[in-house]
Design an enzyme around this catalytic site. Structure first.
Site, PDB file in Angstrom:
ATOM      1  N   ARG A 174      47.844  19.655  -3.805  1.00  0.00           N
ATOM      2  CA  ARG A 174      48.545  20.099  -2.607  1.00  0.00           C
ATOM      3  C   ARG A 174      47.765  21.241  -1.971  1.00  0.00           C
ATOM      4  NH1 ARG A 174      54.674  22.392  -2.462  1.00  0.00           N
ATOM      5  NH2 ARG A 174      55.026  22.145  -0.218  1.00  0.00           N
ATOM      6  N   LEU A 205      47.473  24.585   0.062  1.00  0.00           N
ATOM      7  CA  LEU A 205      48.389  25.721   0.188  1.00  0.00           C
ATOM      8  C   LEU A 205      48.403  26.295   1.605  1.00  0.00           C
ATOM      9  CD1 LEU A 205      47.621  27.518  -3.192  1.00  0.00           C
ATOM     10  CD2 LEU A 205      49.511  25.967  -2.644  1.00  0.00           C
ATOM     11  N   GLY A 259      41.944  24.419  -7.018  1.00  0.00           N
ATOM     12  CA  GLY A 259      40.985  25.284  -6.338  1.00  0.00           C
ATOM     13  C   GLY A 259      40.047  24.425  -5.515  1.00  0.00           C
ATOM     14  N   GLU A 267      34.640  24.979  -4.286  1.00  0.00           N
ATOM     15  CA  GLU A 267      33.326  24.447  -4.651  1.00  0.00           C
ATOM     16  C   GLU A 267      33.148  22.973  -4.345  1.00  0.00           C
ATOM     17  OE1 GLU A 267      31.657  26.752  -8.177  1.00  0.00           O
ATOM     18  OE2 GLU A 267      33.804  27.034  -8.418  1.00  0.00           O
TER      19      GLU A 267
END
Lengths: 168, 777
Positions: free
Chosen positions: B668, B670, B741, B744
């Site tokens: 998801r 944010l 996250g 990257e």
């Protein structure tokens, strides 16, 4: 010898080696102007001198006796952000924020250059008035590096400013 | 490595091996994320909104204060001198002229530097952040070309810069390995990453490759890269009452403080590292020699020090990504199914660090195959320690793998997207673990539609406009979901209905402060302007590395833990007179500035009312996050489908990227605004890697030849097209907020997508980066 910084007079440094950039950052504590390479390759140190964009790392402070310098700290008026500063926020024209002051000052200087008809590498018709297309903006802003990759947002924000100026 | 370290490592490996067997078998509910974070269900709050950065007004006014901008009284400026040989000893140092130069306060060399302990090298313990397994300015030894040999402190930067130019050095050189050929001749060593061997063998891949009806077997090369954050590495350092304060540009404040304490024989509590804003990190803004040298010089001079590396100094003293040579071999059936997948090769390292660019990580979980042979070996060169740079491993590994898959698609005459989907695994192909979430096929389909993939001609060189050949390429992006141990959060909730959330995390442009505020506000049931997030300071409990794209997850899990403790404390304070009397933390949620019984929303009380009755100004809860066992229970990854259109000039060989789309499957999202920027930022760094970036290394003497932003090219505005980004927004049920996250993954797959597009445009397959003009002529 004195210089005007954002409308306030300041004494120039005694040491002629002091760059305008270090003078701003270290002597005047106006750290909004950034040092990214100190050799004219990144554009982070861009400020406006009498409305013209220059790289303050390649400028000796003493050369600017009597001149009027505008830095990023001098763009907001009475607590209200410059429209371009606001557009950078709206379009997320930055991530870390380190190249941002240089991008913003550079864009303001760039728009002035275009208004007086200065051509760029991608200007097709040198006799016509300059139209700041996206490609023109990209070309004219390519001296300001961004490593976070906010390029799209930066050009969007500048495009909004240029469009607003045209409409005005 | 000492015997003790080896023993510790072995013990750790044994425990890890046991955990590795048990954790996968445990019921989901025992594992963090086994019971989905309640925030995943909340669809109408602030999570996912396109919110502008909360620190935006500061940044656009130049008012965000970076490390080298802290004004301190009586401060002096530092400049560094660097060695010019790759290995040997300093024979003589002439510092007399420098010491006599105007304004000079101190010239520090190995002769007069204070005795310091060797910094604990990164990876040797959870708190270790040292750049290499080397003492810093403690002896006459030179370990790399560019190692600092002297520090000058002076009243002004100009005086320091001039004085350092007066230092004379002579050397007694010793034999050095500075060419890749010599390093390879000395023999490769097995790569070890985070204590684990970089090797996977499943079945007899070589035999299955040999027997496969279709084969691709190629070598791919990637050069050294530098992070090139626009902010120079710099710190403002002061010794105050015997303690050390470092205002730094740091991605790891807590580990840096602990390591500096070890270097200077201090208690950790005596060291404070702050890092309120980092002007770009990408893996580079960690602990290197200059912060230690600055602190040592500040101690000797008894003055605060500002130490800012020159741009050249960044190249001399801050390592980058190392070079790789990778073989990828794929054996496939005519229908495209992979029989054998081989990905092996070498990465260069220095003798004093351990960062074997782990380019096989993405391959481990990428595709199904009947057999695998994956390995990274290292060769040793006398050079500055290489380090993490955005998506270490996957960035360069996906170039090789995803180029080879494109080559196989050509070999088979199958569409490259169809080939990838045909080899989609139903569980992790090397670990056997179930995926926590994997909707990459959805990302491929949505991306292909939006990009107009159907318009592509499979035959290279068929689309031409004047001098320009036009082609399309694609590649898979992939990066693991990580969450590292040690994160903590402290929440202070006030009677005024405002909360302060503290995490020892970092803001390098990812939007950490903004998304953390959004998530904490949602979790606490408060408006965004009632939540203040503090971060970037080692005095905050816990340790959160801004690396491995794990910060969001680490903060998320720490805030979950602290929030739970806070709710329990509030219920205690609420007592028997509250409508919430008798309820447990699991029975209540946070809404509208108070607690509410989940299945009986009329039973509620505001925080202000609870604290008022308890006569408390604040309630404080600090907790550590749960250990990240979910990483051993599920195979957890982010995914993306990358699409690129290039125009290649037939006269000059110039490649222009005209269109790019990243279609992501990363849990998801944010904050739609900052997420889009992060994805784009990764993609743009990937465009640099594809077309222009290379740290040029002089193989005769180990010196970096292009240590400047004018000679190391990164993408400029004119190189960057409008980059389209879409995402599935499918929550990972096993992560905090359902999020991953995303710092990257954006860089991964990009270089291959560009190279594959160049092939489609020209018929030329470029297997060594960057794809410069000469390679296309």
């Amino acid at each position: 010898m004195s210089i005007s910084i954002n409308g306030a007079l300041a004494e120039l440094p005694q040491d002629p080696r002091v760059s305008l950039l270090d003078f701003l950052r270290e002597d005047l504590h106006l750290a909004g102007t950034k040092k990214g390479c100190n050799q004219g390759a990144c554009g982070a140190c861009t400020v406006l001198v009498d409305g013209e964009r220059i790289l303050s790392c390649l400028a000796l402070a003493v050369q600017y006796d009597g001149r009027a310098v505008t830095t990023i700290e001098g763009l907001a008026e009475g607590g209200v952000l410059h429209p371009l500063q606001q557009a950078f926020i709206e379009h997320d024209g930055f991530q870390c924020g380190y190249c941002t002051p240089g991008q913003i000052c550079s864009a303001i200087g760039m728009a002035t250059e275009a208004r007086r008809g200065a051509a760029s590498h991608v200007t097709a018709d040198l006799t016509a008035a300059v139209t700041l297309s996206r490609e023109e903006l990209q070309e004219r802003m390519s001296g300001n590096l961004c490593r976070c990759g906010a390029h799209n947002g930066i050009i969007d924000a500048i495009g909004e400013m240029v469009a607003a100026e045209l409409a005005a | 490595m000492s015997i003790l370290d080896a023993a510790k490592g072995a013990a750790q490996a044994t425990i890890q091996a046991a955990m590795g067997k048990l954790v996968p078998l445990a019921p989901d509910s025992w594992i963090p994320g086994g019971i989905p974070d309640p925030l995943i269900r909340r669809q109408h709050g602030v999570i996912g909104a396109a919110l502008s950065r909360l620190d935006g007004p500061l940044k656009v006014q130049g008012a965000a204060r970076f490390a080298a901008e802290f004004p301190l009284d009586d401060m002096v400026y530092a400049a560094l001198a660097y060695a010019t040989i790759p290995r040997g000893r300093i024979a003589g140092l002439d510092v007399a002229a420098a010491e006599a130069a105007p304004g000079v306060v101190l010239v520090m060399t190995h002769h007069n530097a204070p005795r310091m302990n060797q910094p604990a090298v990164f990876g040797s313990s959870p708190e270790a952040a040292g750049p290499a397994d080397l003492p810093i300015m403690q002896d006459d030894r030179i370990h790399w070309n560019g190692q600092p040999i002297a520090v000058v402190l002076a009243e002004t930067q100009e005086q320091a810069d001039h004085a350092v130019s007066l230092i004379g050095a002579t050397y007694a050189p010793e034999p050095a390995t500075t060419s890749l050929a010599a390093a390879k001749a000395a023999g490769p060593q097995p790569g070890l990453f985070m204590g684990q061997p970089l090797r996977n063998e499943i079945g007899d891949a070589e035999a299955m490759l040999a027997a496969a009806p279709h084969r691709v077997d190629q070598l791919y090369r990637t050069p050294r890269h530098n992070h090139n954050a626009i902010e120079l590495h710099g710190a403002t350092i002061a010794w105050i009452d015997g303690g050390l304060v470092v205002h730094d540009a740091s991605q790891l404040v807590s580990a840096e403080a602990a390591t500096l304490a070890g270097v200077f024989d201090l208690d950790v509590a005596q060291v404070r590292v702050t890092s309120p804003y980092v002007g770009g990190g990408f893996g580079g803004k960690c602990l290197w020699d200059h912060q230690i040298l600055g602190a040592a010089a500040a101690r000797l001079a008894a003055r605060p020090v500002r130490i800012v590396l020159s741009r050249e100094g960044v190249y001399r003293g801050v390592g980058g990504r190392t070079l790789t040579e990778q073989r990828v071999a794929i054996g496939a059936e005519a229908d495209g199914r992979f029989r054998a997948l081989i990905h092996s090769g070498i990465a260069a390292m220095s003798p004093h660090n351990n960062m074997p660019e782990p380019f096989i990580l993405g391959t481990r979980s990428g595709y199904a195959a009947d057999s695998f042979s994956l390995s990274v070996e290292t060769v040793t060169m006398n050079m500055l320690a290489n380090t993490f740079m955005r998506a270490p491993g996957e960035s360069v590994g996906t170039f090789a793998l995803e180029s080879a898959i494109d080559e196989m698609a050509v070999e088979l005459g199958i569409d490259p997207i169809a080939l990838r989907i045909r080899n989609e695994p139903d569980k992790d192909p090397t670990s056997g673990l179930p995926f926590s979430s994997r909707d990459i096929v959805e990302a491929w389909r949505a991306g292909a539609d939006r990009f107009g993939w159907a318009q592509r001609s499979a035959t290279p060189g068929t689309r031409r406009e004047g001098e320009w050949l036009i082609g399309m390429g694609c590649a898979t992006a992939t990066y693991p979901y990580y969450r590292m141990p040690g994160a903590a959060a402290r929440i202070t909730l006030g009677r005024d209905g405002k909360a302060v959330v503290e995490v020892a995390a970092h803001e390098m442009g990812m939007g950490t402060a903004t998304t953390t505020t959004m998530v904490a506000a949602e979790r606490l049931g408060l408006p965004i302007d009632a939540v203040e997030v503090r971060y970037g300071d080692s005095i905050i409990p816990g340790a959160i590395l801004a690396g491995g794209s794990q910060q969001t997850a680490a903060i998320g899990a720490a805030v979950i833990a602290a929030h739970r403790a806070l709710v329990a404390d509030l219920l205690k304070l609420a007592g028997n007179d509250s409508p919430l009397a008798g309820l447990s933390a699991d029975e209540v949620g946070c809404e509208d500035g108070g607690l509410v019984k989940l299945d009986e929303p009329t039973r509620r009380e505001s925080y202000a009312s609870i604290l008022d009755r308890a006569q408390r100004e604040t309630v404080v809860a600090a907790e550590e996050a749960s250990p990240p066992l979910e990483l051993m229970h599920w195979s957890m990854h982010s995914h993306g489908a990358m699409f690129c259109e290039v125009r290649v000039n037939t006269v000059t060989g110039e490649t222009r990227v005209s269109r790019f789309l990243g279609s992501f499957d990363c849990g998801r999202i944010l904050n739609a605004k900052t997420a889009r920027s992060q994805f784009r930022g990764g993609i743009i760094m990937g465009l640099g890697m594809a077309l222009m970036e290379e740290t040029q290394f002089d193989e005769r003497n180990g010196r970096i030849m292009n240590p400047s932003l004018s000679e190391y090219h990164i993408p400029v505005h004119r190189d960057v097209p409008e980059i389209d980004v879409i995402w599935t927004d499918i929550a990972d049920p096993h992560t905090p907020m359902g999020a991953h996250g995303i710092g990257e993954i954006g860089i991964t797959g990009v270089a291959a997508a560009v190279a594959n597009a160049v092939y489609n445009a020209t018929g030329k397959r470029i297997r060594d980066l960057p794809i410069t003009l000469d390679k296309l002529l």
